[in-house]
Design an enzyme around this catalytic site. Sequence first.
Site, PDB file in Angstrom:
ATOM      1  N   ARG A 137      61.453  -8.673  91.003  1.00  0.00           N
ATOM      2  CA  ARG A 137      61.978  -7.304  90.473  1.00  0.00           C
ATOM      3  C   ARG A 137      63.074  -7.632  89.626  1.00  0.00           C
ATOM      4  O   ARG A 137      64.228  -8.094  90.009  1.00  0.00           O
ATOM      5  CB  ARG A 137      62.500  -6.442  91.778  1.00  0.00           C
TER       6      ARG A 137
ATOM      7  N   ASP B  36      66.303  -6.973  87.526  1.00  0.00           N
ATOM      8  CA  ASP B  36      67.562  -6.132  87.842  1.00  0.00           C
ATOM      9  C   ASP B  36      68.167  -5.864  86.381  1.00  0.00           C
ATOM     10  O   ASP B  36      68.138  -6.481  85.292  1.00  0.00           O
ATOM     11  CB  ASP B  36      68.578  -6.807  88.658  1.00  0.00           C
TER      12      ASP B  36
ATOM     13  N   VAL C 100      67.386  -4.119  83.381  1.00  0.00           N
ATOM     14  CA  VAL C 100      66.714  -4.709  82.510  1.00  0.00           C
ATOM     15  C   VAL C 100      67.107  -3.890  81.128  1.00  0.00           C
ATOM     16  O   VAL C 100      66.801  -4.294  80.061  1.00  0.00           O
ATOM     17  CB  VAL C 100      65.206  -4.588  82.555  1.00  0.00           C
TER      18      VAL C 100
ATOM     19  N   GLU D 203      64.133  -2.615  86.682  1.00  0.00           N
ATOM     20  CA  GLU D 203      64.687  -1.453  86.887  1.00  0.00           C
ATOM     21  C   GLU D 203      65.545  -1.019  85.467  1.00  0.00           C
ATOM     22  O   GLU D 203      66.435  -1.672  85.074  1.00  0.00           O
ATOM     23  CB  GLU D 203      66.090  -1.877  87.805  1.00  0.00           C
TER      24      GLU D 203
ATOM     25  N   ASP E 291      70.834   1.414  95.588  1.00  0.00           N
ATOM     26  CA  ASP E 291      71.898   2.202  94.751  1.00  0.00           C
ATOM     27  C   ASP E 291      71.889   3.747  95.191  1.00  0.00           C
ATOM     28  O   ASP E 291      73.086   4.405  95.180  1.00  0.00           O
ATOM     29  CB  ASP E 291      71.668   1.768  93.494  1.00  0.00           C
TER      30      ASP E 291
ATOM     31  N   LYS F 104      49.124  20.075  99.167  1.00  0.00           N
ATOM     32  CA  LYS F 104      49.828  21.412  98.888  1.00  0.00           C
ATOM     33  C   LYS F 104      51.332  21.006  99.436  1.00  0.00           C
ATOM     34  O   LYS F 104      51.447  20.603 100.766  1.00  0.00           O
ATOM     35  CB  LYS F 104      49.237  22.492  99.716  1.00  0.00           C
TER      36      LYS F 104
END
Length: 580
Positions: free
Chosen positions: A284, A286, A288, A311, A393, A477
């Site tokens: 992941r 961080d 970017v 991110e 965050d 729905k």
Amino acid sequence: MEALCSSRHFQHANMQSICIHPRGLCQAGAKFQTFTRWKKRTSGKVHPDNALLCPKSYRRQCFRNGHDSDGMFSKRCIETGDECVIKPGEVHGNHVRPGRPGRVAPLEHILFQGFNWESPHRYPWYPVVRDRVKDLAAAGITDVWLPPPSQSVDANGYLPSQLYNLNESKYGTRAQLEELIDALHENGICCIADIVINHRSAFKQDSTGHWNVFEGGTRDQRLKWGSWAVVGNDSYDSGGKGHHDTGESYGAAPDLDHTNKRVQDELTDWMNWLRADIGFDGWRFDFVKGYAPEYTKLYCERTHPSFAVGELWTNIRYNNGQPSYDQNAHRQILCDWIDGTNGLSSAFDFTTKGILQAAVCGELWRLKDQQGKPPGLLGWYPQKAVTFIDNHDTGSTQRHWSFPDDKVLLGYVYILTHPGIPCIFYDHFFSWGFQKQIEDLLRLRKRVGVNAGSKIHINAAEADIYVANIDDRLVVKLGPRFHMGALFPDPSNWKLALSGKDFAIWESTRIRDTNIREDPKEEVKVDLPNSGLHMLRSPYQVKLSGKMSCKTVRRILNEVPDLVSDKETREDCNLEKENS
């Protein structure tokens, strides 16, 4: 035979008994490790040449040499009683640990964020997650996103300094991290590391008083950098002498110059170390927006993650304090970034989050754009859109942009029934009491075969009602309106699967078992006696069942006479006389 036998915990600092064959472990693609070297690293004893098994009180595990396609795996033979089950074991340096899970199909990822903003203050955090791994596996989680693992100036790990130093993390020690990764791998779950490489906190000041002297956390020169590794226009006033920043400045720490080859090479080495020695599977990325997407592409190409997500958190458009209806520009930024990585990384769908958390507050009309599609990234690029409700965050104790508390479950109904790659937040699953509801939604998603690339048709999007058909497998729905009129699914084809406050989900009764995966076949013309029948060519041998009804046999004989050659079957149905 060269083998290593140990108890469940392998080469960890807190291991108990271990026994080693005198000739040591033969690693994949490596020479034999001498027994002397192994003996120094363990507290075990040597067995005779003809005794390769640990004491019966331990689960016996024998690691035999073998090769995987990438050369990183050995074969692990787990012996329980009289049976021996072959499972992949992975060699990490001088360690043999549980092998990685098989790669998840690109459209089938279910991501789980395994921490929140307060996790460092519950030290050690890694064992907390380890104790809940079986719950995650039972829910169908495929990937767990873990916090930044390195020593950091801040407790949460987002101002990393000594990248190789995993023992001073506020989440736990390296051994505890490895135990957590082993537990996840044993339960078929991949581990995603939080990679913070836009910036880096310096170890000390240089002669001019600037903080730009870096130390990597090893005894050698790896990641020992100076001002040359920092961008020249750094807003942190770090005295950087590198090229200009290729993205936005972070401000709280020196921004790294990703155009520098040594920076690229040593960050790549560190990430490959996290993968090969520590056991992480994916990344992941961080912050970017702080560097060009081409460098995320570079790091993915060099490290081959099982899954990657960036991110890219930018502001959506607002009018008079409310999100604008048209958010095309915002999601176009996400699409451009993904394309900049050559599709090697997905992105968190901040567009969908911003629209969804406004829509569930009486503005469900927002969930359909001008083209009739979902209005977020999942409407344009669902295969790469990681949808989420909150993270450390936006939610947790920071609550910078949090989802309305009383609508969180409604948000999960949306992202777990729609295309995109859903990400579940630790707090909502374990602390907010939504574990069962989320598990039910995940089971339904898997049962009907909805995935990141599913097709969606939005039937209605008004202030108090939203109705969508996903893959002709689900009708979803949302909203408080009770009477659906013509929007109500036909009871002869749909059954109610799940319902709750302001939502209902119907499952098609016509779909076949989605767990059956058919091999692709091509239609070809085959020459059969007295027939010009088109058939599907299959890699499998065609064999007719011996228990067919006579009606079925007669139909086959009329269509393809030569396929039924079993004389007994013909005689049972009195077909020989008929044909003669």
